[in-house]
Every structure is written in structure tokens, then in C-alpha cells.
Design an enzyme around this catalytic site. Structure first.
Site, short mmCIF file in Angstrom:
data_model
loop_
_atom_site.label_atom_id
_atom_site.label_comp_id
_atom_site.label_asym_id
_atom_site.label_seq_id
_atom_site.Cartn_x
_atom_site.Cartn_y
_atom_site.Cartn_z
N SER A 139 0.95 -1.17 -0.01
CA SER A 139 0.66 0.18 0.12
C SER A 139 1.16 0.70 0.20
CB SER A 139 -0.88 -0.03 1.45
OG SER A 139 -1.52 1.02 1.44
N TYR A 152 -3.44 -1.15 10.29
CA TYR A 152 -2.67 -1.42 8.49
C TYR A 152 -1.47 -0.57 8.41
CZ TYR A 152 -4.16 -1.04 4.02
OH TYR A 152 -3.97 -1.41 2.25
N LYS A 156 1.16 -3.38 6.46
CA LYS A 156 2.08 -3.38 5.28
C LYS A 156 3.48 -2.97 4.83
CE LYS A 156 -2.17 -3.79 3.15
NZ LYS A 156 -1.92 -5.37 1.88
N1 LIG Z 1 -7.84 0.24 -2.84
C1 LIG Z 1 -7.00 0.19 -2.05
O1 LIG Z 1 -7.07 1.71 -2.40
C2 LIG Z 1 -6.18 -0.20 -2.31
C3 LIG Z 1 -4.89 1.16 -1.62
C4 LIG Z 1 -3.65 -0.07 -0.84
C5 LIG Z 1 -3.99 -1.32 -0.96
N2 LIG Z 1 -4.51 -1.57 -1.28
C6 LIG Z 1 -4.81 -3.26 -0.73
O2 LIG Z 1 -5.13 -3.70 -1.89
C7 LIG Z 1 -5.42 -4.74 -1.77
C8 LIG Z 1 -7.12 -5.51 -1.53
O3 LIG Z 1 -8.08 -3.90 -0.84
P1 LIG Z 1 -9.54 -3.78 -1.97
O4 LIG Z 1 -9.74 -2.54 -1.48
O5 LIG Z 1 -9.32 -4.77 -2.85
O6 LIG Z 1 -10.00 -4.40 -0.66
P2 LIG Z 1 -11.79 -5.18 -0.06
O7 LIG Z 1 -12.20 -3.99 -1.29
O8 LIG Z 1 -12.07 -4.65 0.98
O9 LIG Z 1 -11.44 -6.46 -0.19
C9 LIG Z 1 -10.97 -7.83 0.34
C10 LIG Z 1 -10.76 -8.59 0.24
O10 LIG Z 1 -9.82 -9.86 0.63
C11 LIG Z 1 -10.44 -11.19 0.83
N3 LIG Z 1 -10.37 -11.33 2.75
C12 LIG Z 1 -10.14 -9.98 4.02
N4 LIG Z 1 -9.86 -11.47 5.09
C13 LIG Z 1 -9.62 -12.40 3.64
C14 LIG Z 1 -9.86 -13.84 4.69
N5 LIG Z 1 -9.18 -14.39 5.41
N6 LIG Z 1 -9.05 -14.79 3.90
C15 LIG Z 1 -9.55 -14.76 2.39
N7 LIG Z 1 -9.66 -13.47 2.16
C16 LIG Z 1 -9.64 -12.26 2.64
C17 LIG Z 1 -12.46 -9.77 1.03
O11 LIG Z 1 -13.10 -11.55 0.66
P3 LIG Z 1 -14.07 -12.02 2.33
O12 LIG Z 1 -14.52 -10.86 3.28
O13 LIG Z 1 -15.63 -12.68 1.37
O14 LIG Z 1 -13.01 -12.80 2.48
C18 LIG Z 1 -12.19 -9.34 0.36
O15 LIG Z 1 -12.40 -9.84 -0.87
C19 LIG Z 1 -5.31 -5.21 -0.13
O16 LIG Z 1 -4.37 -5.81 0.46
C20 LIG Z 1 -5.02 -3.80 0.43
O17 LIG Z 1 -4.71 -3.84 1.60
C21 LIG Z 1 -5.88 -0.93 -1.80
#
Ligand SMILES: NC(=O)c1ccc[n+]([C@@H]2O[C@H](COP(=O)([O-])OP(=O)(O)OC[C@H]3O[C@@H](n4cnc5c(N)ncnc54)[C@H](OP(=O)(O)O)[C@@H]3O)[C@@H](O)[C@H]2O)c1
Length: 235
Positions: A139, A152, A156
Site C-alpha cells: 500500500s 494497517y 503493510k
Molecule cells: N483500495 C485501495 O485503495 C488500496 C490501496 C492500497 C492497498 N490496497 C490493498 O489492495 C488489496 C485489496 O484491497 P481492496 O481495496 O480490494 O479491499 P476490499 O474491497 O476490502 O477486499 C478485500 C478482499 O479480501 C478478502 N479477504 C479478507 N480477509 C480474508 C481472509 N481472511 N481470507 C480470504 N480472503 C479475505 C475479502 O473477501 P471476504 O470478506 O469474502 O473474505 C475481499 O475479497 C489489499 O491488500 C489492500 O490492502 C488497497
């Protein structure tokens, strides 16, 4: 069909970036092996994208669930070409001293231990085949910090260190990289940015740039800190 069809393993495919990447990889002709905890969403993905794609209800924080998942999909599909450790949680915005212990543990268990669990059970098969790329989702908050997201940020920053060390351990032919995806309007961003999330691109728009970028990562990138080149990304 792409010139070389890849087997892409993605954790956290039930929504957000994981879901958008799964759809885009499949659209481009690749095979996706995905997991998440939400049964309804996983059942829907199975129906929408049948075999050879494979979607499973797996909690990455549970080592025995990851072990059983790996045993099954390694047998049916072989080692993944691309392993995307995408699943993660974020704490509800709060100063560190107000984050309850169970919530702090959940963030650590999924974001750090979950990544290690997936590496433990899938990377030996990739090493045996002498190729493959491991992308651990970091991130902007793995390279900088902000108030109210300390748990968080801690995970990261851990992912950045864990991935650099892993890169030093891998044999030639493999690569491990930490990836900052940029800032994308997902449920996670809505949790920490509230109304501000709508200023950022949607996950499907992001995936059109991110997936070709991910497909280009190879062994020569081992250990590099990468960032998806989208509007709103930062190092
Ligand atoms: N969105 C951003 O702007 C952003 C920025 C920087 C980094 N990131 C990183 O990008 C990645 C995706 O983020 P996102 O924004 O798509 O998050 P999100 O919308 O909250 O989706 C997270 C996903 O992870 C799954 N998950 C959570 N806990 C889990 C577990 N214990 N086992 C299996 N699956 C699990 C959730 O599914 P279930 O609840 O069904 O398990 C969901 O499909 C993450 O690593 C996040 O830190 C995102």
C-alpha cells in the site's frame, strides 16, 4: 487466447481489487484460482466463471484451510505462474490506543500471517518448477503512514520487509515483489476515506491497467518495490 495462458492464484476475490483482477485475467484468457471467505460471492463466481477457473471458500488466516486448498488446486492445476497475495483487512479508523485487541489481531492475522500461509503452501511447488512470480499487495501505507490506520500501516510495512527477505531467499527464475496498487474506490477505501473514496477510480477501471502491468512482472524484477501506474498512486 493469449500467447501464453497463465495460471493466476488470487486471494480475496469476492470483491474489490481481487474480484476486478479475476474478471480481467479471465477476460484475457488466463485461468484464475481464487479464494475468499464469503460463501455467496464465491458460489456466484463459480457459476459465472466455470472450470478451468476455480473459486474456493478459504480463510487465509487459517493455515490448515490454506494447506487443504493448496493440496487440491496444485493437484488439479499445477503451480501458479502468478501468485497474488491480495486479501487484506483494514482497522476501523481510530488512534492506536483505541483499537481493541481482537481487531488488531485480525488485521495482523490476515495481512501478515495470511500472506505467509499462502507462501508456505504454494511457493514450494513454484520453486520445484523453477519459475513464477509472487506479488504481495502492499500500500502507499506500506511506504508512508497516516493517523488512525496504525495497525494497517504496521502490516503493510511488514509486507514490504517480508517480501524483500523472501526475494533474497528465492532461487533463480522466481521473483517476489511488494506492490502498491494505488488508491482505488473499494469497500476498504470507503472504510478509511469515507466520502473521499469516490474521487478515485473504480476497481474494474484500475484492473484494465493493473492486469497488463502484473503480467509483465518477471524474474528480473525480483525484490523491486512496484507501484501500479494509475492516477492517485503514490510511493
Ligand atoms: N483500495 C485501495 O485503495 C488500496 C490501496 C492500497 C492497498 N490496497 C490493498 O489492495 C488489496 C485489496 O484491497 P481492496 O481495496 O480490494 O479491499 P476490499 O474491497 O476490502 O477486499 C478485500 C478482499 O479480501 C478478502 N479477504 C479478507 N480477509 C480474508 C481472509 N481472511 N481470507 C480470504 N480472503 C479475505 C475479502 O473477501 P471476504 O470478506 O469474502 O473474505 C475481499 O475479497 C489489499 O491488500 C489492500 O490492502 C488497497
Amino acid at each position: 487466447m493469449p500467447a501464453s495462458k497463465k495460471i493466476v492464484l488470487i486471494t480475496g476475490v469476492s470483491r474489490g481489487l481481487g474480484r476486478a483482477m479475476a474478471e480481467e485475467f479471465i477476460r484475457l484468457g488466463h485461468v484464475v484460482l481464487g479464494c475468499g471467505r464469503s460463501e455467496k460471492e464465491i458460489a456466484q463466481l463459480r457459476k459465472q466463471f466455470p472450470a478451468p477457473n476455480d473459486f474456493a471458500v478459504v480463510d487465509v488466516a487459517d493455515d490448515s484451510q490454506v494447506a487443504a486448498w493448496a493440496k487440491r488446486v496444485l493437484k488439479s492445476h499445477g503451480a501458479p505462474d502468478l501468485l497474488l497475495n491480495n486479501a487484506a483487512l483494514i482497522n476501523r479508523n481510530a488512534p492506536l490506543w483505541k483499537v481493541p485487541a481482537p481487531e488488531f489481531s485480525d488485521v495482523i492475522d490476515v495481512n501478515i500471517k495470511g500472506v505467509a500461509n499462502v507462501i508456505r503452501h504454494f511457493v514450494p511447488a513454484m520453486i520445484q518448477r523453477s519459475r513464477g512470480v509472487i506479488v504481495n499487495f502492499s500500500s502507499g501505507w506500506g511506504r508512508s503512514t497516516d493517523a488512525e490506520v496504525a495497525p494497517y500501516c504496521a502490516t503493510k510495512w511488514a509486507i514490504e520487509g517480508l517480501t524483500q527477505a523472501l526475494a533474497q531467499e528465492l532461487p533463480p527464475g522466481l521473483a517476489a515483489v511488494p506492490l502498491n496498487p494505488g488508491i482505488i474506490n473499494t469497500a476498504m477505501l470507503q472504510s478509511c476515506f469515507a466520502g473521499g473514496a469516490s474521487n478515485y477510480p473504480a476497481a474494474d477501471e484500475w484492473a484494465k491497467i493493473a492486469v497488463p502491468f502484473l503480467l509483465k512482472i518477471n524474474h528480473s524484477n525480483n525484490g523491486e518495490q512496484l507501484t501500479v501506474p494509475i492516477r492517485g498512486s503514490f510511493d
